[in-house]
Design a protein around this motif. Structure first.
Motif, mmCIF file in Angstrom:
data_model
loop_
_atom_site.group_PDB
_atom_site.id
_atom_site.type_symbol
_atom_site.label_atom_id
_atom_site.label_comp_id
_atom_site.label_asym_id
_atom_site.label_seq_id
_atom_site.Cartn_x
_atom_site.Cartn_y
_atom_site.Cartn_z
ATOM 1 N N SER A 30 -6.728 1.085 -3.793
ATOM 2 C CA SER A 30 -5.476 0.461 -3.395
ATOM 3 C C SER A 30 -4.649 0.043 -4.602
ATOM 4 O O SER A 30 -5.160 -0.617 -5.493
ATOM 5 C CB SER A 30 -5.775 -0.762 -2.536
ATOM 6 O OG SER A 30 -4.603 -1.476 -2.293
ATOM 7 N N TRP A 68 -6.045 9.776 -2.995
ATOM 8 C CA TRP A 68 -5.372 8.654 -2.346
ATOM 9 C C TRP A 68 -4.324 9.159 -1.367
ATOM 10 O O TRP A 68 -4.238 8.691 -0.229
ATOM 11 C CB TRP A 68 -4.742 7.745 -3.404
ATOM 12 C CG TRP A 68 -3.887 6.650 -2.831
ATOM 13 C CD1 TRP A 68 -2.533 6.605 -2.812
ATOM 14 C CD2 TRP A 68 -4.324 5.461 -2.166
ATOM 15 N NE1 TRP A 68 -2.101 5.455 -2.193
ATOM 16 C CE2 TRP A 68 -3.173 4.732 -1.780
ATOM 17 C CE3 TRP A 68 -5.577 4.938 -1.859
ATOM 18 C CZ2 TRP A 68 -3.240 3.515 -1.117
ATOM 19 C CZ3 TRP A 68 -5.640 3.716 -1.194
ATOM 20 C CH2 TRP A 68 -4.494 3.029 -0.830
ATOM 21 N N GLU A 69 -3.514 10.124 -1.785
ATOM 22 C CA GLU A 69 -2.469 10.670 -0.925
ATOM 23 C C GLU A 69 -3.062 11.362 0.301
ATOM 24 O O GLU A 69 -2.555 11.218 1.412
ATOM 25 C CB GLU A 69 -1.570 11.642 -1.696
ATOM 26 C CG GLU A 69 -0.704 10.980 -2.742
ATOM 27 C CD GLU A 69 0.232 9.927 -2.174
ATOM 28 O OE1 GLU A 69 0.707 10.075 -1.028
ATOM 29 O OE2 GLU A 69 0.485 8.941 -2.886
ATOM 30 N N SER A 129 2.371 4.848 -0.596
ATOM 31 C CA SER A 129 1.879 6.216 -0.769
ATOM 32 C C SER A 129 3.019 7.162 -0.423
ATOM 33 O O SER A 129 3.976 6.779 0.258
ATOM 34 C CB SER A 129 0.672 6.490 0.128
ATOM 35 O OG SER A 129 1.068 6.666 1.465
ATOM 36 N N ILE A 130 2.890 8.379 -0.877
ATOM 37 C CA ILE A 130 3.914 9.381 -0.573
ATOM 38 C C ILE A 130 3.992 9.613 0.932
ATOM 39 O O ILE A 130 5.077 9.695 1.501
ATOM 40 C CB ILE A 130 3.636 10.689 -1.330
ATOM 41 C CG1 ILE A 130 3.793 10.458 -2.841
ATOM 42 C CG2 ILE A 130 4.582 11.802 -0.863
ATOM 43 C CD1 ILE A 130 3.308 11.597 -3.708
ATOM 44 N N GLN A 146 -5.208 10.302 -7.625
ATOM 45 C CA GLN A 146 -3.952 10.138 -6.889
ATOM 46 C C GLN A 146 -3.859 11.132 -5.729
ATOM 47 O O GLN A 146 -3.384 10.787 -4.652
ATOM 48 C CB GLN A 146 -2.754 10.328 -7.829
ATOM 49 C CG GLN A 146 -2.584 9.212 -8.830
ATOM 50 C CD GLN A 146 -1.553 9.544 -9.891
ATOM 51 O OE1 GLN A 146 -1.493 10.667 -10.390
ATOM 52 N NE2 GLN A 146 -0.741 8.555 -10.247
ATOM 53 N N GLN A 175 -4.292 8.673 2.650
ATOM 54 C CA GLN A 175 -3.160 8.002 3.288
ATOM 55 C C GLN A 175 -2.525 8.875 4.375
ATOM 56 O O GLN A 175 -2.168 8.391 5.446
ATOM 57 C CB GLN A 175 -2.109 7.600 2.251
ATOM 58 C CG GLN A 175 -2.552 6.474 1.350
ATOM 59 C CD GLN A 175 -2.851 5.219 2.126
ATOM 60 O OE1 GLN A 175 -2.047 4.745 2.923
ATOM 61 N NE2 GLN A 175 -4.021 4.655 1.902
ATOM 62 N N ARG A 176 -2.389 10.166 4.111
ATOM 63 C CA ARG A 176 -1.818 11.089 5.097
ATOM 64 C C ARG A 176 -2.707 11.161 6.335
ATOM 65 O O ARG A 176 -2.238 11.109 7.469
ATOM 66 C CB ARG A 176 -1.661 12.484 4.462
ATOM 67 C CG ARG A 176 -1.122 13.543 5.404
ATOM 68 C CD ARG A 176 0.370 13.419 5.529
ATOM 69 N NE ARG A 176 0.700 13.112 6.903
ATOM 70 C CZ ARG A 176 1.873 12.716 7.320
ATOM 71 N NH1 ARG A 176 2.853 12.552 6.491
ATOM 72 N NH2 ARG A 176 2.098 12.465 8.571
ATOM 73 N N TYR A 216 0.833 -1.201 0.000
ATOM 74 C CA TYR A 216 0.000 0.000 0.000
ATOM 75 C C TYR A 216 0.867 1.249 0.000
ATOM 76 O O TYR A 216 0.828 2.055 0.921
ATOM 77 C CB TYR A 216 -0.928 0.007 1.221
ATOM 78 C CG TYR A 216 -1.771 -1.238 1.290
ATOM 79 C CD1 TYR A 216 -2.925 -1.350 0.528
ATOM 80 C CD2 TYR A 216 -1.397 -2.314 2.087
ATOM 81 C CE1 TYR A 216 -3.690 -2.505 0.570
ATOM 82 C CE2 TYR A 216 -2.161 -3.468 2.135
ATOM 83 C CZ TYR A 216 -3.298 -3.557 1.377
ATOM 84 O OH TYR A 216 -4.056 -4.694 1.397
ATOM 85 N N THR A 249 3.304 7.594 3.498
ATOM 86 C CA THR A 249 3.983 6.546 4.255
ATOM 87 C C THR A 249 5.464 6.439 3.869
ATOM 88 O O THR A 249 6.290 6.096 4.705
ATOM 89 C CB THR A 249 3.290 5.178 4.092
ATOM 90 O OG1 THR A 249 3.166 4.879 2.701
ATOM 91 C CG2 THR A 249 1.928 5.171 4.762
ATOM 92 N N THR A 250 5.787 6.776 2.631
ATOM 93 C CA THR A 250 7.195 6.792 2.219
ATOM 94 C C THR A 250 7.960 7.834 3.027
ATOM 95 O O THR A 250 9.024 7.543 3.595
ATOM 96 C CB THR A 250 7.327 7.117 0.712
ATOM 97 O OG1 THR A 250 6.597 6.167 -0.044
ATOM 98 C CG2 THR A 250 8.784 7.118 0.273
#
Length: 178
Positions: free
Chosen positions: A175, A139-140, A87-88, A136, A143-144, A85, A90-91
């Motif tokens: 996902s 999604w980001e 994402s920016i 996108q 995720q944040r 999974y 979590t990276t």
């Protein structure tokens, strides 16, 4: 090679076993595997640790939360976070906590070996800015927010102003498959 072991921490037993066999065949490292960070931290091997391959989503625990302890306990040259999974958000969080790399599953063995066996830090060229699509960006943002609420779906849904089931559907639909 001055470090002699690799550690794989993943709760998927079949994935862990395949990765262990492939790395043992392609390298001279002793490859140790664990289903949880707790089990890994209980291991008191005298071997120096070249690298840790850590799954982000473990059963009952977060790989992100264990990065600091793993680095302190094993002092690896590399700590590679693997996730299905990506994402920016979590990276960035994984790197902030001390991961040296972040790769999306499935990862090619050659890619993993390149990252583990890099003799020096590679200088990456700056690529031109990429415009994200609205999907996108959504999604980001999700995720944040999910990261900010430590994976709590209900709290994330509330913060995003949507129903919990709607958020779960979006997470499943959006996902990245891999």
């Amino acid at each position: 090679m001055d470090n002699t072991s690799l550690i794989i921490i993943d709760d998927d037993a079949s994935y862990r076993g395949v990765l262990q066999r492939r790395l043992a065949q392609k390298t001279e490292f002793e490859v140790l595997t664990f289903a949880s960070t707790r089990a890994a931290l209980q291991h008191t091997s005298r071997l120096r640790c070249h690298g840790i391959i850590l799954d982000m989503m473990l059963a009952g625990e977060s790989g992100l939360d264990a990065i600091g302890q793993l680095k302190q306990h094993f002092a690896p040259t590399h700590l590679i976070m693997l996730t299905g999974y990506a994402s920016i958000a979590t990276t960035v969080e994984a790197m902030r906590r001390g991961a040296t790399d972040y790769l999306a599953k499935p990862v090619a063995l050659t890619t993993l070996l390149q990252r583990l066996l890099a003799s020096e830090v590679a200088v990456t060229s700056i690529s031109p800015a990429v415009t994200l699509t609205p999907a996108q960006l959504e999604w980001e943002h999700i995720q944040r927010t999910l990261l900010d609420h430590r994976g709590n779906i209900s709290a994330t849904a509330k913060a995003l102003g949507m129903h919990r089931r709607t958020l779960q559907r979006k997470l499943q639909k959006m996902s990245p498959r891999g």
